[in-house]
Design a protein around this motif. Structure first.
Motif, PDB file in Angstrom:
ATOM      1  N   SER A 217       0.824  -1.208   0.000  1.00  0.00           N
ATOM      2  CA  SER A 217       0.000   0.000   0.000  1.00  0.00           C
ATOM      3  C   SER A 217       0.862   1.264   0.000  1.00  0.00           C
ATOM      4  CB  SER A 217      -0.940   0.012   1.211  1.00  0.00           C
ATOM      5  OG  SER A 217      -0.200   0.181   2.409  1.00  0.00           O
ATOM      6  N   LYS A 218       2.170   1.119   0.207  1.00  0.00           N
ATOM      7  CA  LYS A 218       3.074   2.271   0.224  1.00  0.00           C
ATOM      8  C   LYS A 218       4.112   2.210  -0.897  1.00  0.00           C
ATOM      9  CE  LYS A 218       2.440   2.922   5.109  1.00  0.00           C
ATOM     10  NZ  LYS A 218       3.063   3.104   6.403  1.00  0.00           N
ATOM     11  N   LEU A 219       3.893   1.306  -1.850  1.00  0.00           N
ATOM     12  CA  LEU A 219       4.835   1.086  -2.939  1.00  0.00           C
ATOM     13  C   LEU A 219       4.553   2.026  -4.099  1.00  0.00           C
ATOM     14  CD1 LEU A 219       7.135  -0.710  -4.123  1.00  0.00           C
ATOM     15  CD2 LEU A 219       5.329  -2.230  -4.970  1.00  0.00           C
ATOM     16  N   TRP A 220       5.569   2.802  -4.492  1.00  0.00           N
ATOM     17  CA  TRP A 220       5.483   3.671  -5.664  1.00  0.00           C
ATOM     18  C   TRP A 220       5.989   2.893  -6.873  1.00  0.00           C
ATOM     19  CZ3 TRP A 220       2.981   8.066  -4.786  1.00  0.00           C
ATOM     20  CH2 TRP A 220       3.046   8.673  -3.547  1.00  0.00           C
ATOM     21  N   LEU A 221       5.241   2.935  -7.978  1.00  0.00           N
ATOM     22  CA  LEU A 221       5.589   2.198  -9.196  1.00  0.00           C
ATOM     23  C   LEU A 221       5.652   3.122 -10.402  1.00  0.00           C
ATOM     24  CD1 LEU A 221       3.179  -0.864  -8.956  1.00  0.00           C
ATOM     25  CD2 LEU A 221       5.656  -0.909  -8.690  1.00  0.00           C
ATOM     26  N   LEU A 222       6.388   2.677 -11.409  1.00  0.00           N
ATOM     27  CA  LEU A 222       6.328   3.345 -12.703  1.00  0.00           C
ATOM     28  C   LEU A 222       5.002   2.998 -13.369  1.00  0.00           C
ATOM     29  CD1 LEU A 222       9.919   2.779 -14.119  1.00  0.00           C
ATOM     30  CD2 LEU A 222       8.920   4.943 -13.390  1.00  0.00           C
ATOM     31  N   GLU A 223       4.570   3.867 -14.272  1.00  0.00           N
ATOM     32  CA  GLU A 223       3.307   3.605 -14.954  1.00  0.00           C
ATOM     33  C   GLU A 223       3.438   2.428 -15.917  1.00  0.00           C
ATOM     34  OE1 GLU A 223       2.747   7.507 -16.477  1.00  0.00           O
ATOM     35  OE2 GLU A 223       4.197   7.253 -18.088  1.00  0.00           O
TER      36      GLU A 223
ATOM     37  N   ARG B 275      -8.391   1.063  -3.379  1.00  0.00           N
ATOM     38  CA  ARG B 275      -7.590   2.138  -2.809  1.00  0.00           C
ATOM     39  C   ARG B 275      -6.961   2.992  -3.909  1.00  0.00           C
ATOM     40  NH1 ARG B 275      -2.373   0.602  -3.411  1.00  0.00           N
ATOM     41  NH2 ARG B 275      -1.974  -1.607  -3.449  1.00  0.00           N
ATOM     42  N   LEU B 276      -6.650   4.213  -3.557  1.00  0.00           N
ATOM     43  CA  LEU B 276      -6.014   5.135  -4.481  1.00  0.00           C
ATOM     44  C   LEU B 276      -4.531   4.803  -4.560  1.00  0.00           C
ATOM     45  CD1 LEU B 276      -6.380   7.743  -6.144  1.00  0.00           C
ATOM     46  CD2 LEU B 276      -5.842   9.023  -4.070  1.00  0.00           C
ATOM     47  N   HIS B 277      -3.982   4.763  -5.757  1.00  0.00           N
ATOM     48  CA  HIS B 277      -2.551   4.575  -5.894  1.00  0.00           C
ATOM     49  C   HIS B 277      -2.022   5.489  -6.988  1.00  0.00           C
ATOM     50  CE1 HIS B 277      -4.160   1.764  -8.893  1.00  0.00           C
ATOM     51  NE2 HIS B 277      -3.040   1.955  -9.527  1.00  0.00           N
ATOM     52  N   TYR B 278      -0.737   5.785  -6.893  1.00  0.00           N
ATOM     53  CA  TYR B 278      -0.089   6.692  -7.828  1.00  0.00           C
ATOM     54  C   TYR B 278       0.960   5.943  -8.619  1.00  0.00           C
ATOM     55  CZ  TYR B 278      -2.165  10.290  -4.902  1.00  0.00           C
ATOM     56  OH  TYR B 278      -3.046  11.072  -4.216  1.00  0.00           O
ATOM     57  N   GLU B 279       1.186   6.426  -9.828  1.00  0.00           N
ATOM     58  CA  GLU B 279       2.216   5.863 -10.675  1.00  0.00           C
ATOM     59  C   GLU B 279       3.033   7.010 -11.228  1.00  0.00           C
ATOM     60  OE1 GLU B 279      -0.094   3.738 -13.550  1.00  0.00           O
ATOM     61  OE2 GLU B 279      -0.455   2.075 -12.195  1.00  0.00           O
ATOM     62  N   ALA B 280       4.309   6.765 -11.487  1.00  0.00           N
ATOM     63  CA  ALA B 280       5.209   7.800 -11.975  1.00  0.00           C
ATOM     64  C   ALA B 280       5.731   7.441 -13.354  1.00  0.00           C
ATOM     65  CB  ALA B 280       6.371   7.960 -10.998  1.00  0.00           C
ATOM     66  N   GLY B 281       6.225   8.443 -14.052  1.00  0.00           N
ATOM     67  CA  GLY B 281       6.728   8.232 -15.404  1.00  0.00           C
ATOM     68  C   GLY B 281       8.232   8.064 -15.485  1.00  0.00           C
ATOM     69  N   SER B 282       8.951   8.277 -14.375  1.00  0.00           N
ATOM     70  CA  SER B 282      10.404   8.150 -14.416  1.00  0.00           C
ATOM     71  C   SER B 282      10.946   7.697 -13.060  1.00  0.00           C
ATOM     72  CB  SER B 282      11.054   9.483 -14.796  1.00  0.00           C
ATOM     73  OG  SER B 282      10.966  10.397 -13.711  1.00  0.00           O
ATOM     74  N   ILE B 283      12.149   7.177 -13.080  1.00  0.00           N
ATOM     75  CA  ILE B 283      12.797   6.758 -11.842  1.00  0.00           C
ATOM     76  C   ILE B 283      13.071   7.968 -10.958  1.00  0.00           C
ATOM     77  CG2 ILE B 283      14.917   5.736 -10.894  1.00  0.00           C
ATOM     78  CD1 ILE B 283      14.874   3.782 -13.279  1.00  0.00           C
ATOM     79  N   GLU B 284      13.422   9.100 -11.563  1.00  0.00           N
ATOM     80  CA  GLU B 284      13.656  10.330 -10.786  1.00  0.00           C
ATOM     81  C   GLU B 284      12.403  10.723 -10.012  1.00  0.00           C
ATOM     82  OE1 GLU B 284      16.372  12.257 -10.022  1.00  0.00           O
ATOM     83  OE2 GLU B 284      17.361  10.539 -10.922  1.00  0.00           O
ATOM     84  N   THR B 285      11.253  10.592 -10.643  1.00  0.00           N
ATOM     85  CA  THR B 285       9.993  10.919  -9.965  1.00  0.00           C
ATOM     86  C   THR B 285       9.757   9.970  -8.798  1.00  0.00           C
ATOM     87  OG1 THR B 285       9.064  11.788 -12.021  1.00  0.00           O
ATOM     88  CG2 THR B 285       7.502  11.217 -10.280  1.00  0.00           C
ATOM     89  N   LEU B 286      10.062   8.680  -8.975  1.00  0.00           N
ATOM     90  CA  LEU B 286       9.908   7.723  -7.879  1.00  0.00           C
ATOM     91  C   LEU B 286      10.766   8.123  -6.681  1.00  0.00           C
ATOM     92  CD1 LEU B 286       9.990   4.287  -9.763  1.00  0.00           C
ATOM     93  CD2 LEU B 286       7.990   5.452  -8.817  1.00  0.00           C
ATOM     94  N   LYS B 287      12.019   8.494  -6.936  1.00  0.00           N
ATOM     95  CA  LYS B 287      12.907   8.919  -5.845  1.00  0.00           C
ATOM     96  C   LYS B 287      12.334  10.151  -5.141  1.00  0.00           C
ATOM     97  CE  LYS B 287      16.720   8.700  -8.516  1.00  0.00           C
ATOM     98  NZ  LYS B 287      18.140   8.768  -8.925  1.00  0.00           N
ATOM     99  N   ASN B 288      11.854  11.107  -5.913  1.00  0.00           N
ATOM    100  CA  ASN B 288      11.289  12.326  -5.330  1.00  0.00           C
ATOM    101  C   ASN B 288      10.029  12.047  -4.522  1.00  0.00           C
ATOM    102  OD1 ASN B 288      13.180  14.288  -6.149  1.00  0.00           O
ATOM    103  ND2 ASN B 288      12.337  14.273  -8.212  1.00  0.00           N
TER     104      ASN B 288
END
Length: 162
Positions: A40-46, A70-83
Motif C-alpha cells: 500500500s506504500k509502494l510507488w511504481l512506474l506507470e 484504494r487510491l494509488h499513484y504511478e510515476a513516469g520516471s525513476i527520478e519521480t519515484l525517488k522524489n
C-alpha cells in the motif's frame, strides 16, 4: 515466449535495491525480503515500463491484486519515484545504476535484498541474421568499460523476468 528471430547477448546483471523513507518499517532492516514491502506504500512506474513488470515479479504481485479500491499513484520516471519517496514517504524499487547519483542522505534510504539478490539482465538484442559481430563485440566492450567495477561481481542472484 522468446522471439525465434531475435538473439540475446547478455552484457551485465543489475541489482535491485529498495529505496524507503525513514518512516517505513523496512528502513530498519539491513536485508529485505520482497514480502517485507508494504504494497500500500509502494510507488511504481506507470504501465509500459519493463521496470514496473520486474517489480511486479519481484513482489510476486498480480495486477488484479495490486489494483484495488484504494487510491494509488504511478510515476513516469525513476527520478519521480525517488522524489516521491523523498517528499511523500513510501517505498520504491531502484536498479543499481539509478542509485549512483544519490546524495549521502538519500543513500541512507537504500536497503539491500537478501540472497539471492534480485537482478535484471541487461542485454544487446539483435536479429539472428545480424552479421556485424565485430560491431556487436565493440559495443558490448564499450558498455562494459563504462560500468562501475562493482557491477561485474557475480554472486548468487535471481534474474527477474519482464
Amino acid at each position: 515466449m522468446k522471439n525465434q528471430r531475435l538473439e540475446e547477448h547478455p552484457v551485465f546483471y543489475e541489482e535491485f535495491f529498495a529505496y524507503a523513507a525513514a518512516e517505513e518499517k523496512v528502513s530498519r532492516k539491513k536485508y529485505l525480503l520482497p514480502k517485507d514491502i508494504d504494497l500500500s506504500k509502494l510507488w511504481l512506474l506507470e504501465e509500459g515500463h519493463c521496470l514496473r513488470n520486474q517489480v511486479f515479479n519481484l513482489c510476486e504481485l498480480k495486477k488484479k491484486d495490486f489494483e484495488s479500491d484504494r487510491l494509488h499513484y504511478e510515476a513516469g520516471s525513476i527520478e519521480t519515484l525517488k522524489n516521491l519517496v523523498d517528499h511523500h514517504n513510501g517505498i520504491t524499487i531502484l536498479p543499481f545504476l539509478a542509485t549512483l547519483d544519490l546524495s549521502k542522505k538519500q543513500k541512507t534510504k537504500l536497503r539491500e535484498f537478501g540472497h539471492p539478490k534480485p537482478v535484471r539482465e541487461i542485454s544487446l538484442v539483435v536479429n539472428k541474421n545480424f552479421h556485424r559481430t565485430n560491431l556487436l563485440t565493440a559495443l558490448r566492450t564499450e558498455i562494459e568499460n563504462q560500468l562501475p567495477a562493482s557491477i561485474g561481481k557475480s554472486q548468487k542472484k535471481r534474474v527477474l523476468e519482464i
